[in-house]
Write a protein that holds these residues in place. Structure first.
Motif, PDB file in Angstrom:
ATOM      1  N   LEU A   1      -2.409   8.092  -2.812  1.00 20.56           N
ATOM      2  CA  LEU A   1      -2.313   9.543  -3.047  1.00 20.56           C
ATOM      3  C   LEU A   1      -2.940  10.401  -1.956  1.00 20.56           C
ATOM      4  CD1 LEU A   1      -2.936   9.573  -6.900  1.00 20.56           C
ATOM      5  CD2 LEU A   1      -0.770   9.370  -5.667  1.00 20.56           C
ATOM      6  N   THR A   2      -3.069   9.863  -0.745  1.00 21.39           N
ATOM      7  CA  THR A   2      -3.555  10.670   0.372  1.00 21.39           C
ATOM      8  C   THR A   2      -2.361  11.226   1.150  1.00 21.39           C
ATOM      9  OG1 THR A   2      -3.638   8.817   1.921  1.00 21.39           O
ATOM     10  CG2 THR A   2      -5.633   9.249   0.603  1.00 21.39           C
ATOM     11  N   LYS A   3      -2.660  12.143   2.052  1.00 16.17           N
ATOM     12  CA  LYS A   3      -1.623  12.751   2.891  1.00 16.17           C
ATOM     13  C   LYS A   3      -1.713  12.253   4.332  1.00 16.17           C
ATOM     14  CE  LYS A   3      -1.292  16.910   0.115  1.00 16.17           C
ATOM     15  NZ  LYS A   3      -1.355  18.382   0.097  1.00 16.17           N
ATOM     16  N   THR A   4      -2.255  11.079   4.521  1.00 18.41           N
ATOM     17  CA  THR A   4      -2.477  10.544   5.868  1.00 18.41           C
ATOM     18  C   THR A   4      -1.293   9.710   6.336  1.00 18.41           C
ATOM     19  OG1 THR A   4      -3.642   8.642   4.946  1.00 18.41           O
ATOM     20  CG2 THR A   4      -4.989  10.555   5.564  1.00 18.41           C
ATOM     21  N   LEU A   5      -0.109  10.297   6.270  1.00 23.51           N
ATOM     22  CA  LEU A   5       1.126   9.595   6.626  1.00 23.51           C
ATOM     23  C   LEU A   5       1.635  10.047   7.982  1.00 23.51           C
ATOM     24  CD1 LEU A   5       2.906   9.990   3.182  1.00 23.51           C
ATOM     25  CD2 LEU A   5       1.866   7.909   4.070  1.00 23.51           C
ATOM     26  N   SER A   6       2.106   9.094   8.755  1.00 24.75           N
ATOM     27  CA  SER A   6       2.758   9.421  10.019  1.00 24.75           C
ATOM     28  C   SER A   6       3.769   8.327  10.338  1.00 24.75           C
ATOM     29  CB  SER A   6       1.736   9.552  11.147  1.00 24.75           C
ATOM     30  OG  SER A   6       1.057   8.334  11.329  1.00 24.75           O
ATOM     31  N   PRO A   7       4.818   8.664  11.095  1.00 28.46           N
ATOM     32  CA  PRO A   7       5.828   7.661  11.445  1.00 28.46           C
ATOM     33  C   PRO A   7       5.225   6.552  12.306  1.00 28.46           C
ATOM     34  CG  PRO A   7       6.643   9.877  11.848  1.00 28.46           C
ATOM     35  CD  PRO A   7       5.178   9.996  11.564  1.00 28.46           C
ATOM     36  N   GLU A   8       5.632   5.320  12.010  1.00 30.55           N
ATOM     37  CA  GLU A   8       5.170   4.173  12.787  1.00 30.55           C
ATOM     38  C   GLU A   8       6.339   3.219  13.015  1.00 30.55           C
ATOM     39  OE1 GLU A   8       2.114   0.538  12.083  1.00 30.55           O
ATOM     40  OE2 GLU A   8       1.242   2.559  12.000  1.00 30.55           O
ATOM     41  N   VAL A   9       6.395   2.667  14.204  1.00 26.43           N
ATOM     42  CA  VAL A   9       7.445   1.717  14.572  1.00 26.43           C
ATOM     43  C   VAL A   9       7.224   0.399  13.837  1.00 26.43           C
ATOM     44  CG1 VAL A   9       8.387   0.360  16.487  1.00 26.43           C
ATOM     45  CG2 VAL A   9       7.786   2.763  16.834  1.00 26.43           C
ATOM     46  N   VAL A  10       8.326  -0.174  13.344  1.00 25.96           N
ATOM     47  CA  VAL A  10       8.295  -1.519  12.761  1.00 25.96           C
ATOM     48  C   VAL A  10       9.143  -2.439  13.640  1.00 25.96           C
ATOM     49  CG1 VAL A  10       7.845  -0.730  10.401  1.00 25.96           C
ATOM     50  CG2 VAL A  10      10.208  -1.017  11.172  1.00 25.96           C
TER      51      VAL A  10
ATOM     52  N   ILE B   1      12.003  -4.886   4.613  1.00 22.77           N
ATOM     53  CA  ILE B   1      11.463  -4.995   5.968  1.00 22.77           C
ATOM     54  C   ILE B   1      10.376  -6.075   6.008  1.00 22.77           C
ATOM     55  CG2 ILE B   1      12.082  -2.621   6.527  1.00 22.77           C
ATOM     56  CD1 ILE B   1       9.027  -1.986   6.467  1.00 22.77           C
ATOM     57  N   ASP B   2      10.293  -6.770   7.131  1.00 29.33           N
ATOM     58  CA  ASP B   2       9.345  -7.876   7.271  1.00 29.33           C
ATOM     59  C   ASP B   2       7.898  -7.435   7.097  1.00 29.33           C
ATOM     60  OD1 ASP B   2      11.463  -9.569   7.688  1.00 29.33           O
ATOM     61  OD2 ASP B   2      10.882 -10.151   9.735  1.00 29.33           O
ATOM     62  N   GLU B   3       7.558  -6.246   7.575  1.00 30.38           N
ATOM     63  CA  GLU B   3       6.171  -5.788   7.523  1.00 30.38           C
ATOM     64  C   GLU B   3       5.677  -5.549   6.099  1.00 30.38           C
ATOM     65  OE1 GLU B   3       7.608  -4.916  11.602  1.00 30.38           O
ATOM     66  OE2 GLU B   3       8.469  -4.811   9.606  1.00 30.38           O
ATOM     67  N   GLN B   4       6.580  -5.173   5.196  1.00 33.87           N
ATOM     68  CA  GLN B   4       6.205  -4.897   3.805  1.00 33.87           C
ATOM     69  C   GLN B   4       7.453  -5.019   2.944  1.00 33.87           C
ATOM     70  OE1 GLN B   4       3.747  -1.363   3.181  1.00 33.87           O
ATOM     71  NE2 GLN B   4       4.817  -0.975   1.270  1.00 33.87           N
TER      72      GLN B   4
END
Length: 138
Positions: free
Chosen positions: A51-60, A91-94
């Protein structure tokens, strides 16, 4: 005449633009929470896990596994000729992050649950559609 089929394109918004345009450099991106380290898809303003707002796009990595699929045999969209595969990939990462997509680069009868796939993008206007193809043998 082009070999690229007609696609109904998504509406770009400030929240999803990074996802639909990330294929410009050939790399798939999802929102990533810097607090709990989880990926979030579809894009959301807060992390559904912490429930935080600490989201940013990240390459997978662009690698995934077919979780389920169907082969469409109906001509629903003019210019998008069947048969074609509609699949959900993890996706492999998750693996809890799933993406509905098409499987390309193989015959529909070659697709199976558990098939390792990798992203490839199809460019339309200002959108790069993430499609997936079987991982090449080493």
């Amino acid at each position: 005449m082009t070999d690229t089929p007609f696609r109904i394109l998504p509406r770009l918004t400030p929240q999803n633009e990074f996802f639909w345009t990330s294929g410009a450099d050939g790399r798939l991106r999802f929102l990533h929470c810097s607090t709990c380290r989880c990926f979030v898809h579809p894009p959301a303003p807060i992390c559904p896990f912490c429930l935080t707002k600490t989201l940013s796009p990240e390459v997978v990595s662009g690698r995934a596994t077919v979780a389920t699929f169907t082969v469409n045999h109906q001509p629903w969209i003019p210019g998008f000729d069947p048969p074609y595969v509609v699949a959900m990939v993890e996706i492999d990462e998750q693996p809890s992050v799933r993406l509905t997509t098409n499987i390309v680069g193989c015959r529909p009868e070659e697709v199976r649950i558990g098939l390792p796939v990798q992203v490839r993008f199809e460019h339309h206007d200002d959108v790069w559609i993430p499609l997936f193809e079987p991982v090449s043998a080493p």
